[in-house]
Write a protein that holds these residues in place. Structure first.
Motif, PDB file in Angstrom:
ATOM      1  N   PRO A   1       0.834  -1.200   0.000  1.00 25.35           N
ATOM      2  CA  PRO A   1       0.000   0.000   0.000  1.00 25.35           C
ATOM      3  C   PRO A   1       0.871   1.253   0.000  1.00 25.35           C
ATOM      4  CG  PRO A   1       0.117  -0.952   2.200  1.00 25.35           C
ATOM      5  CD  PRO A   1       0.811  -1.912   1.281  1.00 25.35           C
TER       6      PRO A   1
ATOM      7  N   GLY B   1       0.407   5.522  -0.239  1.00 29.81           N
ATOM      8  CA  GLY B   1      -0.530   6.640  -0.246  1.00 29.81           C
ATOM      9  C   GLY B   1      -0.309   7.568  -1.437  1.00 29.81           C
TER      10      GLY B   1
ATOM     11  N   SER C   1      -4.098   1.661  -0.467  1.00 33.64           N
ATOM     12  CA  SER C   1      -3.821   2.385   0.785  1.00 33.64           C
ATOM     13  C   SER C   1      -5.070   3.098   1.291  1.00 33.64           C
ATOM     14  CB  SER C   1      -2.718   3.412   0.508  1.00 33.64           C
ATOM     15  OG  SER C   1      -2.706   4.404   1.511  1.00 33.64           O
TER      16      SER C   1
ATOM     17  N   GLN D   1      -5.586  -1.725   2.761  1.00 31.38           N
ATOM     18  CA  GLN D   1      -4.775  -1.396   3.941  1.00 31.38           C
ATOM     19  C   GLN D   1      -5.485  -0.343   4.781  1.00 31.38           C
ATOM     20  OE1 GLN D   1      -2.792   1.881   3.861  1.00 31.38           O
ATOM     21  NE2 GLN D   1      -2.492   1.622   6.063  1.00 31.38           N
TER      22      GLN D   1
ATOM     23  N   TYR E   1      -5.091   2.128   8.305  1.00 36.28           N
ATOM     24  CA  TYR E   1      -4.290   2.653   9.417  1.00 36.28           C
ATOM     25  C   TYR E   1      -5.146   2.665  10.681  1.00 36.28           C
ATOM     26  CZ  TYR E   1      -0.333   4.560   6.774  1.00 36.28           C
ATOM     27  OH  TYR E   1       0.804   4.713   6.030  1.00 36.28           O
TER      28      TYR E   1
ATOM     29  N   THR F   1      -1.923  -1.626   9.177  1.00 37.60           N
ATOM     30  CA  THR F   1      -0.580  -1.064   9.380  1.00 37.60           C
ATOM     31  C   THR F   1      -0.475  -0.465  10.771  1.00 37.60           C
ATOM     32  OG1 THR F   1      -0.390  -0.643   7.027  1.00 37.60           O
ATOM     33  CG2 THR F   1       1.095   0.598   8.467  1.00 37.60           C
TER      34      THR F   1
ATOM     35  N   LYS G   1       0.870  -5.278   9.497  1.00 29.93           N
ATOM     36  CA  LYS G   1       2.058  -4.765   8.789  1.00 29.93           C
ATOM     37  C   LYS G   1       2.819  -3.784   9.670  1.00 29.93           C
ATOM     38  CE  LYS G   1       3.224  -2.183   4.556  1.00 29.93           C
ATOM     39  NZ  LYS G   1       3.419  -0.783   4.986  1.00 29.93           N
TER      40      LYS G   1
ATOM     41  N   HIS H   1       8.427   0.156   7.316  1.00 26.68           N
ATOM     42  CA  HIS H   1       7.739   1.175   6.525  1.00 26.68           C
ATOM     43  C   HIS H   1       8.699   1.818   5.520  1.00 26.68           C
ATOM     44  CE1 HIS H   1       3.664   3.097   6.934  1.00 26.68           C
ATOM     45  NE2 HIS H   1       4.184   3.923   6.055  1.00 26.68           N
ATOM     46  N   GLY H   2       9.614   1.004   5.018  1.00 23.70           N
ATOM     47  CA  GLY H   2      10.570   1.532   4.041  1.00 23.70           C
ATOM     48  C   GLY H   2      11.483   2.594   4.626  1.00 23.70           C
TER      49      GLY H   2
ATOM     50  N   ASP I   1       8.877  -6.607   3.699  1.00 21.80           N
ATOM     51  CA  ASP I   1       9.155  -5.559   2.719  1.00 21.80           C
ATOM     52  C   ASP I   1      10.232  -4.644   3.262  1.00 21.80           C
ATOM     53  OD1 ASP I   1       8.116  -3.473   4.344  1.00 21.80           O
ATOM     54  OD2 ASP I   1       6.278  -3.265   3.193  1.00 21.80           O
ATOM     55  N   SER I   2      10.528  -3.597   2.531  1.00 20.30           N
ATOM     56  CA  SER I   2      11.516  -2.550   2.847  1.00 20.30           C
ATOM     57  C   SER I   2      12.875  -2.885   2.235  1.00 20.30           C
ATOM     58  CB  SER I   2      11.660  -2.318   4.362  1.00 20.30           C
ATOM     59  OG  SER I   2      10.406  -1.892   4.910  1.00 20.30           O
ATOM     60  N   GLY I   3      13.175  -2.184   1.174  1.00 17.14           N
ATOM     61  CA  GLY I   3      14.482  -2.304   0.536  1.00 17.14           C
ATOM     62  C   GLY I   3      14.531  -3.212  -0.674  1.00 17.14           C
TER      63      GLY I   3
ATOM     64  N   ARG J   1      14.443  -4.197  -4.260  1.00 16.39           N
ATOM     65  CA  ARG J   1      14.536  -3.421  -5.500  1.00 16.39           C
ATOM     66  C   ARG J   1      14.611  -4.303  -6.739  1.00 16.39           C
ATOM     67  NH1 ARG J   1      12.936  -0.500  -2.367  1.00 16.39           N
ATOM     68  NH2 ARG J   1      13.830   1.422  -1.511  1.00 16.39           N
TER      69      ARG J   1
ATOM     70  N   GLY K   1       7.468  -1.875  -2.510  1.00 14.86           N
ATOM     71  CA  GLY K   1       7.010  -0.512  -2.262  1.00 14.86           C
ATOM     72  C   GLY K   1       7.502   0.425  -3.355  1.00 14.86           C
ATOM     73  N   ARG K   2       8.581   1.141  -3.050  1.00 13.49           N
ATOM     74  CA  ARG K   2       9.052   2.150  -4.004  1.00 13.49           C
ATOM     75  C   ARG K   2       9.282   1.583  -5.402  1.00 13.49           C
ATOM     76  NH1 ARG K   2      11.397   3.163   0.852  1.00 13.49           N
ATOM     77  NH2 ARG K   2      11.264   5.267   1.738  1.00 13.49           N
TER      78      ARG K   2
HETATM   79  C1  FNR Z   1       4.441   3.992   1.904  1.00 11.16           C
HETATM   80  N1  FNR Z   1       4.076   2.973   2.779  1.00 11.16           N
HETATM   81  C2  FNR Z   1       2.761   2.910   3.212  1.00 11.16           C
HETATM   82  N2  FNR Z   1       2.371   1.873   4.005  1.00 11.16           N
HETATM   83  C3  FNR Z   1       1.074   1.765   4.391  1.00 11.16           C
HETATM   84  O1  FNR Z   1       0.744   0.812   5.088  1.00 11.16           O
HETATM   85  N3  FNR Z   1       0.155   2.709   4.008  1.00 11.16           N
HETATM   86  C4  FNR Z   1       0.477   3.778   3.230  1.00 11.16           C
HETATM   87  O2  FNR Z   1      -0.376   4.593   2.886  1.00 11.16           O
HETATM   88  C5  FNR Z   1       1.833   3.911   2.840  1.00 11.16           C
HETATM   89  N4  FNR Z   1       2.235   4.977   2.098  1.00 11.16           N
HETATM   90  C6  FNR Z   1       3.514   5.016   1.582  1.00 11.16           C
HETATM   91  C7  FNR Z   1       3.868   6.039   0.716  1.00 11.16           C
HETATM   92  C8  FNR Z   1       5.128   6.028   0.118  1.00 11.16           C
HETATM   93  C9  FNR Z   1       5.473   7.107  -0.860  1.00 11.16           C
HETATM   94  C10 FNR Z   1       6.046   4.985   0.407  1.00 11.16           C
HETATM   95  C11 FNR Z   1       7.398   4.927  -0.259  1.00 11.16           C
HETATM   96  C12 FNR Z   1       5.698   3.997   1.292  1.00 11.16           C
HETATM   97  C13 FNR Z   1       5.028   1.894   3.121  1.00 11.16           C
HETATM   98  C14 FNR Z   1       4.976   0.782   2.079  1.00 11.16           C
HETATM   99  O3  FNR Z   1       3.764   0.060   2.164  1.00 11.16           O
HETATM  100  C15 FNR Z   1       6.112  -0.232   2.278  1.00 11.16           C
HETATM  101  O4  FNR Z   1       6.114  -0.722   3.588  1.00 11.16           O
HETATM  102  C16 FNR Z   1       7.481   0.363   1.959  1.00 11.16           C
HETATM  103  O5  FNR Z   1       7.419   1.186   0.821  1.00 11.16           O
HETATM  104  C17 FNR Z   1       8.490  -0.754   1.743  1.00 11.16           C
HETATM  105  O6  FNR Z   1       9.776  -0.245   1.547  1.00 11.16           O
HETATM  106  P1  FNR Z   1      10.444  -0.036   0.088  1.00 11.16           P
HETATM  107  O7  FNR Z   1      10.176  -1.266  -0.726  1.00 11.16           O
HETATM  108  O8  FNR Z   1       9.765   1.170  -0.498  1.00 11.16           O
HETATM  109  O9  FNR Z   1      11.862   0.189   0.399  1.00 11.16           O
END
Ligand code: FNR
Length: 378
Positions: free
Chosen positions: A77, A79, A106, A127, A129, A155, A251, A275-276, A306-308, A310, A329-330
């Protein structure tokens, strides 16, 4: 420009987006140490090369919480996705469906639940919050259920917003001239937005439906900012567990004790995530946190991470460290911002190709075959 990897999509996204949006996506909390380590710790994990084992038949599919996935990958997810590309959530979700993987909408999406879910041939994930306004949470859950959502991602690592220096510098943290200029640019023909036709590009679709009025980035910063709830505890989630009949995934778990609590709570899955690197800078990278957590709860609960991540090699690394599947994510967001739904589809093709190489050369024929044996120990 030839796009060979998510790194290329990142560069293309930077060229295309207004700076404050690019840095909102790209940046992390405080000094961004955890953000950097998420990527570098994964990249540093040595895969164990094996050869001459007839790897002509690979199967990258898996079953996750009763759902068939073509790859062990789910779009995380994110935003404001509808600000990175026109009706971005729909574009990304349709691309994911074409590649046989789930998309997670999201809470703070531009396209509301009711726009994305019917546009897909498979159930999307949603997802939520934890927000002070429990009325919003109930409203969103009911709407998700009515739209056919089966899997809920809850989350829990945002009881407070993390401070992101880049957002402070770029203007993303409050209304300002850069943001106002961007609003104006949204109606520019270059972007070809369907303003007023299929919803405004700067509307927070789910929040607007609840508040009964159009919203925008000011509300994202204001309404959402005022709604984070540091008082939240497992007890507060019990009504959601009772309400939600489908799989519920927590999450934002980064500790084995919390993972055990998630099992006791009755969650169906967890996402090991920081959360990245966007929340508490200085915490462990997901790759370093995952093995202990997987040891503690594997078999009791579905473990995602997740997180990192690529590329496809990183997917294989996370699975070898104990994940059943991963979230991107990204990586997918850069691709969407650079090339819309076609970019997301292409990114998933790149991930698949990279996974095939990694699986072939670690002698892993199936996702279940990817174990700690695929890594060099020590
Ligand atoms: C997120 N992430 C996120 N998580 C979530 O649960 N709800 C959300 O609305 C968002 N929004 C959000 C915006 C942006 C711009 C980013 C980059 C990330 C976190 C996302 O779900 C995820 O956990 C991370 O992006 C994982 O890390 P990587 O893969 O981006 O490094």
């Amino acid at each position: 420009m030839i796009v060979a990897s998510s790194t290329d999509y990142r560069a293309a996204a930077q060229r295309r987006l207004p700076p404050f949006l690019f840095h909102y996506i790209d940046g992390g909390a405080y000094a961004e140490r955890t953000l950097a380590r998420n990527v570098s710790d994964l990249a540093d994990i040595a895969l164990r090369q094996r050869v001459l084992k007839d790897m002509s038949q690979l199967d990258l599919s898996t079953t996750l919480l009763g759902e068939r996935l073509a790859l062990p990958v789910v779009l995380a997810p994110v935003g404001l996705t509808g600000m990175y590309a026109r009706r971005g959530e729909v574009q990304a979700a349709q691309a994911a469906a074409r590649k046989g993987v789930p998309f997670t909408l999201s809470t703070v999406s531009v396209c509301p639940i009711e726009e994305v879910a019917p546009a897909l041939p498979r159930p999307m994930w949603f997802q939520l919050y934890v927000l002070r306004d429990r009325g919003f949470m109930r409203h969103a859950l009911e709407r998700a259920q009515a739209a056919g959502v089966r899997t809920l991602v809850f989350t829990v690592d945002m009881p407070v917003p993390g401070a992101r220096y880049r957002d402070l510098h770029s203007g993303m943290s409050g209304p300002n001239a850069a943001m106002r200029r961007y609003w104006q640019s949204l109606t520019h023909p270059r972007w070809a937005w369907d303003v007023g036709v299929r919803g405004r590009p700067h509307d927070l679709g789910n929040v607007s439906r609840y508040l009964g009025k159009p919203t925008g980035l000011e509300d994202y910063i204001g309404w959402l900012g005022a709604n984070f709830d540091p008082a939240i505890s497992w007890k507060d989630l019990e009504w959601i567990r009772a309400f939600w009949k489908g799989p519920m995934i927590i999450k934002g778990i980064l500790d084995a004790e919390d993972a055990r609590d998630a099992v006791r709570f009755g969650a169906d899955g967890i996402v090991v995530s920081n959360h990245g690197g966007r929340q508490l800078d200085g915490v462990l990278s997901s790759a370093r946190a995952l093995p202990d957590i997987a040891d503690a709860v594997k078999g009791d609960i579905t473990v995602m991470a997740d997180s990192g991540i690529r590329n496809g090699l990183d997917v294989v690394r996370m699975i070898a460290l104990g994940a059943d599947a991963v979230m991107l994510g990204r990586a997918w967001v850069y691709a969407l911002a650079a090339a819309g739904g076609a970019g997301v589809e292409h990114l998933l093709e790149l991930i698949e190709k990279e996974m095939r190489v990694a699986m072939t050369l670690t002698s892993s024929r199936t996702i279940a075959d990817i174990t700690g044996d695929a890594l060099v120990r020590g």
